[in-house]
Design a protein around this motif. Structure first.
Motif, short mmCIF file in Angstrom:
data_model
loop_
_atom_site.label_atom_id
_atom_site.label_comp_id
_atom_site.label_asym_id
_atom_site.label_seq_id
_atom_site.Cartn_x
_atom_site.Cartn_y
_atom_site.Cartn_z
N ASP A 115 7.16 -29.76 21.42
CA ASP A 115 7.87 -30.55 22.43
C ASP A 115 6.95 -31.62 23.03
O ASP A 115 7.40 -32.71 23.39
CB ASP A 115 8.40 -29.65 23.55
CG ASP A 115 9.52 -28.73 23.03
OD1 ASP A 115 10.10 -29.08 21.97
OD2 ASP A 115 9.77 -27.69 23.65
N ALA A 118 6.84 -34.33 20.57
CA ALA A 118 8.13 -35.03 20.61
C ALA A 118 8.13 -36.07 21.74
O ALA A 118 8.63 -37.18 21.58
CB ALA A 118 9.26 -34.03 20.80
N GLU A 119 7.55 -35.69 22.87
CA GLU A 119 7.48 -36.59 24.03
C GLU A 119 6.76 -37.90 23.65
O GLU A 119 7.24 -38.99 23.97
CB GLU A 119 6.72 -35.85 25.15
CG GLU A 119 6.49 -36.65 26.41
CD GLU A 119 7.73 -36.76 27.28
OE1 GLU A 119 8.73 -36.08 26.98
OE2 GLU A 119 7.68 -37.54 28.25
N PHE A 122 9.22 -39.88 21.49
CA PHE A 122 10.30 -40.48 22.29
C PHE A 122 9.82 -41.68 23.10
O PHE A 122 10.50 -42.69 23.19
CB PHE A 122 10.90 -39.44 23.24
CG PHE A 122 11.90 -38.53 22.58
CD1 PHE A 122 12.99 -39.06 21.88
CD2 PHE A 122 11.76 -37.16 22.63
CE1 PHE A 122 13.93 -38.23 21.26
CE2 PHE A 122 12.68 -36.31 22.01
CZ PHE A 122 13.77 -36.85 21.33
N ASP A 128 15.49 -41.90 18.17
CA ASP A 128 16.22 -41.11 19.16
C ASP A 128 17.00 -39.97 18.49
O ASP A 128 17.62 -39.16 19.15
CB ASP A 128 17.15 -41.99 20.01
CG ASP A 128 17.97 -42.91 19.15
OD1 ASP A 128 17.96 -42.74 17.91
OD2 ASP A 128 18.62 -43.82 19.72
N ASN A 129 16.92 -39.93 17.16
CA ASN A 129 17.65 -38.93 16.42
C ASN A 129 16.82 -37.65 16.33
O ASN A 129 15.69 -37.66 15.85
CB ASN A 129 17.93 -39.56 15.04
CG ASN A 129 18.50 -38.60 14.06
OD1 ASN A 129 18.07 -37.45 13.98
ND2 ASN A 129 19.46 -39.08 13.30
N GLU A 130 17.39 -36.51 16.82
CA GLU A 130 16.61 -35.27 16.94
C GLU A 130 16.01 -34.78 15.63
O GLU A 130 14.88 -34.31 15.60
CB GLU A 130 17.50 -34.17 17.55
CG GLU A 130 17.90 -34.46 18.98
CD GLU A 130 17.47 -33.35 19.93
OE1 GLU A 130 17.15 -32.24 19.45
OE2 GLU A 130 17.46 -33.60 21.14
N SER A 131 16.79 -34.91 14.54
CA SER A 131 16.24 -34.37 13.29
C SER A 131 15.11 -35.26 12.77
O SER A 131 14.15 -34.78 12.16
CB SER A 131 17.34 -34.16 12.24
OG SER A 131 17.60 -35.36 11.56
N LYS A 132 15.22 -36.57 13.06
CA LYS A 132 14.11 -37.47 12.68
C LYS A 132 12.86 -37.13 13.47
O LYS A 132 11.74 -37.17 12.95
CB LYS A 132 14.48 -38.92 12.94
CG LYS A 132 15.28 -39.54 11.83
CD LYS A 132 15.12 -41.06 11.82
CE LYS A 132 15.95 -41.67 10.72
NZ LYS A 132 16.79 -42.76 11.19
N VAL A 133 13.05 -36.81 14.75
CA VAL A 133 11.90 -36.45 15.59
C VAL A 133 11.24 -35.20 15.03
O VAL A 133 10.02 -35.13 14.89
CB VAL A 133 12.33 -36.25 17.06
CG1 VAL A 133 11.19 -35.65 17.88
CG2 VAL A 133 12.77 -37.57 17.67
N ARG A 134 12.07 -34.20 14.68
CA ARG A 134 11.52 -32.96 14.12
C ARG A 134 10.73 -33.24 12.83
O ARG A 134 9.62 -32.75 12.65
CB ARG A 134 12.68 -31.99 13.84
CG ARG A 134 12.21 -30.61 13.44
CD ARG A 134 13.40 -29.74 12.99
NE ARG A 134 12.93 -28.83 11.94
CZ ARG A 134 12.33 -27.67 12.19
NH1 ARG A 134 12.14 -27.29 13.42
NH2 ARG A 134 11.92 -26.91 11.19
#
Ligand SMILES: Nc1ncnc2c1ncn2[C@@H]1O[C@H](COP(=O)(O)OP(=O)(O)O)[C@@H](O)[C@H]1O
Ligand code: SF4
Ligand SMILES: [Mg+2]
Length: 332
Positions: A115, A118-119, A122, A128-134
């Motif tokens: 997380d 991730a910050e 972001f 902004d796409n969650e799976s891309k961030v993961r």
């Protein structure tokens, strides 16, 4: 213009009404893709110089009393000390990242490390796409050599070793895709094997991404292995700058010479830790002339009338040979 250009920078602290000069008239630059080592004993102004690059020295008690910090990115030029709040925030998010000696200074104990990475992603503002961030968290964890990234991203900092925490800090720094990574004694707290691995990782990142790195260290072995160029600081002054090879082979300033001859040598199978006699003066009591007078072997061996100049006048930093700058009245 180089990527980062610091000119005549002075940073003071105002403590109980007194101006304490932490950094005085510092000039140095960093090229794109370059590793610049910043060396000098404790208290010489290395960390304050680094923090100043993103205007992170708190005001008060800090004051940026003179000089400029210019940063170039593509066709944009940032005048760091003149930026408004919004541009400064943008500059800190995108252009520069820091890693410190203690991972605890940057890692929040109550959040999972994934997380926290991730910050950083972001904040960049382009995903902004969650799976891309993961995917990106996993990719950046792989880049810093963390095994089983899918599992490790769920860990809390205390569940990881010191070396792994340092890798997470580097992952966070990389996730923001900075142009410049400032690593302030990043391996001092780690044991020698892990230290070597982290430094190798930084070098590999530089080679792969052409990120510039400022590496603060008091270990000249690390300088020899890692640095392209070196800035030597003494008592708030930059006293010498040159290519790393030149500094190590032909140091010019008496302080740099003393640092190099103080490198621990193996004698009778015991590590003998030589140090430079005396100590760094504190900013509250800097002498009027050269701040190294009193510890300087060169000054000790010149005549009294010549010493007068050392005592009365701060030497200017001069380019004595091409690309080799030195702040001393007498060294050549
Ligand atoms: N917040 C502060 N308030 C007052 N003096 C400070 C502060 N931070 C640093 N200094 C002083 O500034 C000088 C340079 O410190 P620093 O940059 O941390 O040295 P280095 O990183 O080379 O060990 C030191 O004399 C230190 O005591
Ligand atoms: S100016 Fe004088 S005291 Fe300072 S480093 Fe040079 S010789 Fe030594
Ligand atoms: Mg420091």
């Amino acid at each position: 213009m180089p990527m980062l250009e610091v000119k005549n920078l002075s940073v003071d602290f105002i403590v109980e009404g007194k101006h304490l000069p932490a950094v005085t008239d510092a000039t140095f630059s960093v090229e794109k893709g370059e590793i610049l080592a910043l060396v000098g004993e404790s208290g010489c102004g290395k960390s304050v110089s680094c923090m100043a690059l993103a205007r992170l020295v708190p005001e008060p008690p800090g004051v940026y009393s003179s000089g400029s910090i210019k940063f170039k990115h593509a066709d944009r030029e940032y005048d760091v000390l003149g930026l408004d709040k919004k541009s400064l925030r943008e500059f800190r998010r995108h252009r520069i990242s820091y890693i410190f000696q203690e991972p605890s200074a940057s890692l929040n104990p109550v959040f999972r490390v994934g997380d926290q990475i991730a910050e950083s992603i972001f904040l960049r503002g382009d995903v902004d796409n969650e799976s891309k961030v993961r995917d990106e968290i996993i990719s950046v964890l792989k880049q810093v050599g963390i095994p089983e990234p899918e599992q490790k991203m769920m860990s809390y900092p205390h569940e990881l070793s010191g070396g792994m925490q340092q890798r997470i800090m580097i992952a966070m720094a990389l996730a923001s895709k900075p142009d410049l990574l400032v690593a302030d004694e990043p391996t001092t707290a780690l044991d020698v094997t892990i230290q070597a691995q982290i430094l190798e990782l930084l070098r590999e990142i530089r080679n792969r991404t052409h990120m510039s790195i400022i590496l603060v260290t008091h270990n000249l072995g690390i300088v020899a292995d890692m640095a392209d160029r070196v800035v030597v600081m003494y008592a708030g002054h930059v006293v010498e700058t040159a290519a790393a090879k030149t500094i190590l082979k032909e140091p010019m300033h008496p302080y740099t010479r003393a640092l190099i001859s103080a490198v621990p040598k193996l004698t009778h199978q015991k590590e003998k830790l030589a140090t430079i006699p005396g100590s760094v003066p504190s900013p509250a009591s800097y002498p009027k002339g050269c701040r190294f007078f009193g510890r300087c072997l060169l000054a000790e061996n010149i005549t009294a009338p010549k010493q007068e100049l050392c005592i009365s006048t701060v030497p200017a930093i001069e380019e004595k040979r091409k690309g080799h700058f030195c702040r001393c009245h007498y060294s050549k």
